[in-house]
Structures are given as structure tokens and as C-alpha cells.
Design a protein around this motif. Structure first.
Motif, PDB file in Angstrom:
ATOM      1  N   TRP A  17       0.844  -1.198   0.000  1.00  0.00           N
ATOM      2  CA  TRP A  17       0.000   0.000   0.000  1.00  0.00           C
ATOM      3  C   TRP A  17       0.875   1.242   0.000  1.00  0.00           C
ATOM      4  O   TRP A  17       1.904   1.308   0.687  1.00  0.00           O
ATOM      5  N   ARG A  18       0.461   2.245  -0.768  1.00  0.00           N
ATOM      6  CA  ARG A  18       1.165   3.522  -0.802  1.00  0.00           C
ATOM      7  C   ARG A  18       0.145   4.652  -0.740  1.00  0.00           C
ATOM      8  O   ARG A  18      -0.976   4.527  -1.242  1.00  0.00           O
ATOM      9  N   ASP A  19       0.534   5.748  -0.131  1.00  0.00           N
ATOM     10  CA  ASP A  19      -0.328   6.923  -0.036  1.00  0.00           C
ATOM     11  C   ASP A  19      -0.406   7.590  -1.412  1.00  0.00           C
ATOM     12  O   ASP A  19       0.558   8.193  -1.878  1.00  0.00           O
ATOM     13  N   ARG A  20      -1.559   7.504  -2.038  1.00  0.00           N
ATOM     14  CA  ARG A  20      -1.724   8.079  -3.379  1.00  0.00           C
ATOM     15  C   ARG A  20      -1.662   9.600  -3.362  1.00  0.00           C
ATOM     16  O   ARG A  20      -1.441  10.231  -4.395  1.00  0.00           O
ATOM     17  N   LYS A  21      -1.879  10.187  -2.186  1.00  0.00           N
ATOM     18  CA  LYS A  21      -1.852  11.648  -2.076  1.00  0.00           C
ATOM     19  C   LYS A  21      -0.531  12.154  -1.481  1.00  0.00           C
ATOM     20  O   LYS A  21      -0.441  13.324  -1.107  1.00  0.00           O
ATOM     21  N   ARG A  22       0.464  11.287  -1.421  1.00  0.00           N
ATOM     22  CA  ARG A  22       1.717  11.637  -0.742  1.00  0.00           C
ATOM     23  C   ARG A  22       2.279  12.978  -1.217  1.00  0.00           C
ATOM     24  O   ARG A  22       2.609  13.844  -0.404  1.00  0.00           O
ATOM     25  N   PRO A  76      -5.939   4.499   5.336  1.00  0.00           N
ATOM     26  CA  PRO A  76      -4.744   3.661   5.362  1.00  0.00           C
ATOM     27  C   PRO A  76      -5.003   2.406   6.190  1.00  0.00           C
ATOM     28  O   PRO A  76      -5.707   2.469   7.201  1.00  0.00           O
ATOM     29  N   LEU A  84       3.526   5.188   8.869  1.00  0.00           N
ATOM     30  CA  LEU A  84       3.068   6.428   8.239  1.00  0.00           C
ATOM     31  C   LEU A  84       3.185   7.598   9.219  1.00  0.00           C
ATOM     32  O   LEU A  84       3.552   8.711   8.833  1.00  0.00           O
ATOM     33  N   TYR A  90       5.873  14.066   5.952  1.00  0.00           N
ATOM     34  CA  TYR A  90       4.580  14.701   6.197  1.00  0.00           C
ATOM     35  C   TYR A  90       4.720  15.874   7.172  1.00  0.00           C
ATOM     36  O   TYR A  90       3.992  16.851   7.065  1.00  0.00           O
ATOM     37  N   GLN A 326      -2.014  12.626   8.085  1.00  0.00           N
ATOM     38  CA  GLN A 326      -1.942  11.662   6.992  1.00  0.00           C
ATOM     39  C   GLN A 326      -2.561  10.311   7.342  1.00  0.00           C
ATOM     40  O   GLN A 326      -2.784   9.479   6.460  1.00  0.00           O
ATOM     41  N   THR A 327      -2.863  10.097   8.642  1.00  0.00           N
ATOM     42  CA  THR A 327      -3.436   8.816   9.058  1.00  0.00           C
ATOM     43  C   THR A 327      -4.871   8.946   9.556  1.00  0.00           C
ATOM     44  O   THR A 327      -5.450   7.964  10.026  1.00  0.00           O
TER      45      THR A 327
END
Length: 393
Positions: A17-22, A76, A84, A90, A326-327
């Protein structure tokens, strides 16, 4: 509590899994550059009205993008949250807001000092005020953390808006009393924004002072001292404003106060919409039930969440105040706003439209029983409540 909906630990392709909005979080740094954007647009177009670029960006462009891009309910996975949370990338997305914020303030002061038309100068003050308002949100994100550097940055971010006592009241007052009549930052069903504002502003100052007085008294420190976080916050604002006035001249002071007022208006309007009409029930022992996602209005609109560091996932924030932006998660049980904060702020400014949209949502949340809401006492009969509940305002 309904379990939060989650994205799978791995993508359909089997990749982690990766943060698409990173990297989208960096877009939030466009906000503190609004004064520079306004100046560039005026220079290119020769349209002085573009000094008002900040409000146009916040209340026209962002709502349009919210409508076009839509919401994002993805969470997430639980197993990636610890990693994260520790990803310092972040944190730097919020840290960098402050140097840009103050660079924009210095630039605006230079322009005011050099001479502008009054409409143009007021437009620039409104644009800087948008920066100040979002800076309060940045301070909100930083001020909840345990790290000393983040708490200090939060106070610096608040200095521009002259609202440093927010650091004390929000963390130690609002989070304890949220969605109760005792909380000045929780609006009541039937209460207009314009009635809420003086109550919230005055109430937050009184609450912050009482909380700080109690803390210092317990530790046997003098109230009127450098240990008083309310006094030091106000002192920091005084230092910033007097320094700017000394460097650029007293001509900048009216605009500094104007931009601070804009920032405060944005903050308190957000406070107004975040808990409108929502109420925590009293338990038999007289205490209020624990804060849950159902006690905050939520919004998953992608664009405004990016620019506000997911402040709109407010339900999870109140359930887990130390959780980093972010979480923050979406909960199915959390009541949902019809749009993002940018749109809802404008709606709140027009009381009849606000009531037409939001009052039915509050009533639906309580199955039509307005007596269960955080209800404004003098408007109880309007909602069919003959005997206002004892917890009503």
C-alpha cells in the motif's frame, strides 16, 4: 463504534500500500504564497481587483475543485499507520508553511508601506487573512503533537492572527467539552454564525485564561509571568506587530489587524460548522459520554482536505487527537457535510441557506428528535421541543 472502512493492505497488483496523495500534500504550501500570487496576477493583468485573489481562491476555486474531483473515503490500513506516523516527510509539509507564511506577511507589509489604493490594500489584507486562517489550522495540526519543536511552531503560526490563546483553549478546553453546552466552540442547533461568533471569541478567551490560571496555580507559579502560555502568546503577537510597524511604518497596523480579523473569522466559522447541533449525552453519573465520531461533522472532499491537512476528517481527530493528518480515517457513523469546508463556510455566512441545508441533517442524525441535539434554548419551540432539555443552551 462502527469499524472504519479501510483500503486493503496491498493494491490489486499485489504491491504494498502507498499513499496516493503523498505528494499532493505539498499543494497546501500554495496557500501561504497567495500574496505573491495576487501581486503577480495584478502585474500581468493590471486588474487591481485581483488583490482579492485569496478569497477567490479559497471560496470559488477550491469549491469548484471539490465538486470536480469529489470525495475520497479511503483509509490507510491499520498495519501501515505506525510507519506512516513516523514518516517525517509529512511533518515537513507543515513545517514549511511557516517560513512561507511570514515571507508573505513581510511582502504584504512592504506593499502597504509603499502605498496602495484602499480597495487594493483591503483586498491584499483579505488575501493575507486567508493565509492567517489556514495558518491557524496548521498550528492546530502542530499544536496537538508531543514534540517541543512542533508546539513552538504552532505558537509562531498563531501569532499572525493574534489568536495564540487558541493553543491553550483548544487542546485543554474544546477537546474536553466538545459537543456540550459548556463548550464555546460548539455551535447549537438554531444558532446563527453571527450569534455564535461573539460567544465563541469571548468564550475562548475566558476559557483559555481560566485553564492557564488553574494550571499555574496547581504548579504554584505566578499567573502574571513568562510561564503563562496565554500571555506569552499575546506577547508574541505584540512583538510581531510592533516590529513590522517599526520597520515599515504605522501605516501597516490597520491592515495587520484587518488580516488577523479575517483569520479569526475563518477559524470560528470552521468551529461553527464542525459540531453544529451535535450533542454528547449525559451519563447517570452526570458526566458526558466519551467523544465518538458521531459528535463531529465530517467531509471527505479531496481538494479541501489536501489544503487543510485533513482537518475535515474531524471525527477521527477528536477520537484520536494525537493522530497525524496523513493517518486520519473516515468512519461510516460520522455525520457527513454536503460539501467541503470552503463551500460550507460561505453557506454559514448566509443564515437562511445554512438552516435550510443543515437543520434537516441535524434532525435526521437524531431521528427527528431535536431534544437530543445541542439545542439553542430560545429556539426550542421552532424545532417542536416544548420543554427544552436541561443540557440545551
Amino acid at each position: 463504534m462502527t469499524a472504519p472502512s479501510t483500503t486493503p493492505p496491498a493494491s490489486p497488483s499485489g504491491l504494498p500500500w502507498r499513499d496516493r496523495k503523498r505528494y499532493a500534500w505539498l499543494l497546501g504550501l500554495a496557500v501561504p504564497t497567495l500574496p505573491f500570487q495576487a501581486a503577480a496576477l495584478v502585474a500581468v493583468s493590471d486588474w487591481p481587483v485581483l488583490w482579492w485573489w485569496g478569497p477567490f481562491f479559497a471560496f470559488v476555486i477550491i469549491p469548484l475543485l471539490d465538486a470536480l474531483i469529489g470525495p475520497d473515503q479511503a483509509n490507510p490500513p491499520d498495519e501501515v499507520i505506525p510507519e506512516l506516523e513516523e514518516d517525517r516527510y509529512y511533518r515537513w509539509c507543515t513545517y514549511l508553511y511557516l517560513p512561507l507564511q511570514y515571507a508573505g506577511l513581510l511582502y504584504a507589509c512592504r506593499l502597504w508601506a509603499e502605498g496602495m489604493s484602499v480597495p487594493g490594500a483591503l483586498g491584499l489584507a483579505a488575501t493575507v487573512g486567508v493565509v492567517a486562517g489556514v495558518a491557524i489550522n496548521t498550528a492546530h495540526e502542530l499544536g496537538h503533537k508531543r514534540e517541543t519543536v512542533e508546539r513552538r511552531l504552532a505558537r509562531l503560526a498563531l501569532a499572525q492572527s493574534a489568536y495564540g490563546h487558541f493553543y491553550v483553549e483548544h487542546n485543554h478546553g474544546h477537546h474536553i467539552r466538545v459537543a456540550t453546552p459548556e463548550d464555546p466552540a460548539s455551535s447549537r442547533l438554531g444558532e446563527s454564525l453571527w450569534a455564535f461568533l461573539p460567544r465563541a471569541v469571548a468564550g475562548s478567551v475566558r476559557s483559555a485564561w481560566r485553564l492557564e490560571t488553574r494550571r499555574l496555580t496547581r504548579r504554584r507559579h505566578r499567573i502574571w509571568s513568562h510561564r503563562n502560555d496565554v500571555l506569552t502568546a499575546w506577547g508574541l503577537t505584540a512583538l510581531v506587530f510592533t516590529t513590522l510597524a517599526a520597520v515599515f511604518g504605522p501605516v501597516v497596523l490597520p491592515y495587520l489587524f484587518a488580516q488577523a480579523a479575517c483569520g479569526i473569522l475563518l477559524l470560528e466559522t470552521v468551529n461553527y460548522l464542525e459540531h453544529y447541533g451535535l450533542s454528547r449525552e449525559r451519563r447517570p453519573d452526570g458526566r458526558y459520554e466519551r467523544v465518538a465520531p458521531r459528535h463531529s461533522w465530517n467531509s471527505n472532499n479531496t481538494t479541501s482536505n489536501i489544503f487543510l491537512y485533513q482537518l475535515q476528517r474531524h471525527s477521527d481527530h477528536h477520537a484520536n487527537p494525537l493522530r497525524r493528518y496523513q493517518t486520519l480515517r473516515h468512519f461510516d457513523e460520522a455525520p457527513q457535510l454536503p460539501s467541503g469546508y470552503a463551500s460550507m463556510i460561505v453557506l454559514a455566512w448566509v443564515t437562511p441557506l445554512w438552516r435550510r441545508v443543515m437543520d434537516p441533517k441535524v434532525l435526521a442524525h437524531y431521528d427527528g428528535d431535536a431534544g437530543r441535539a445541542n439545542l439553542l434554548h430560545r429556539r426550542a419551540s421552532r424545532y417542536g421541543v416544548q420543554d427544552a432539555p436541561t443540557h440545551a443552551g
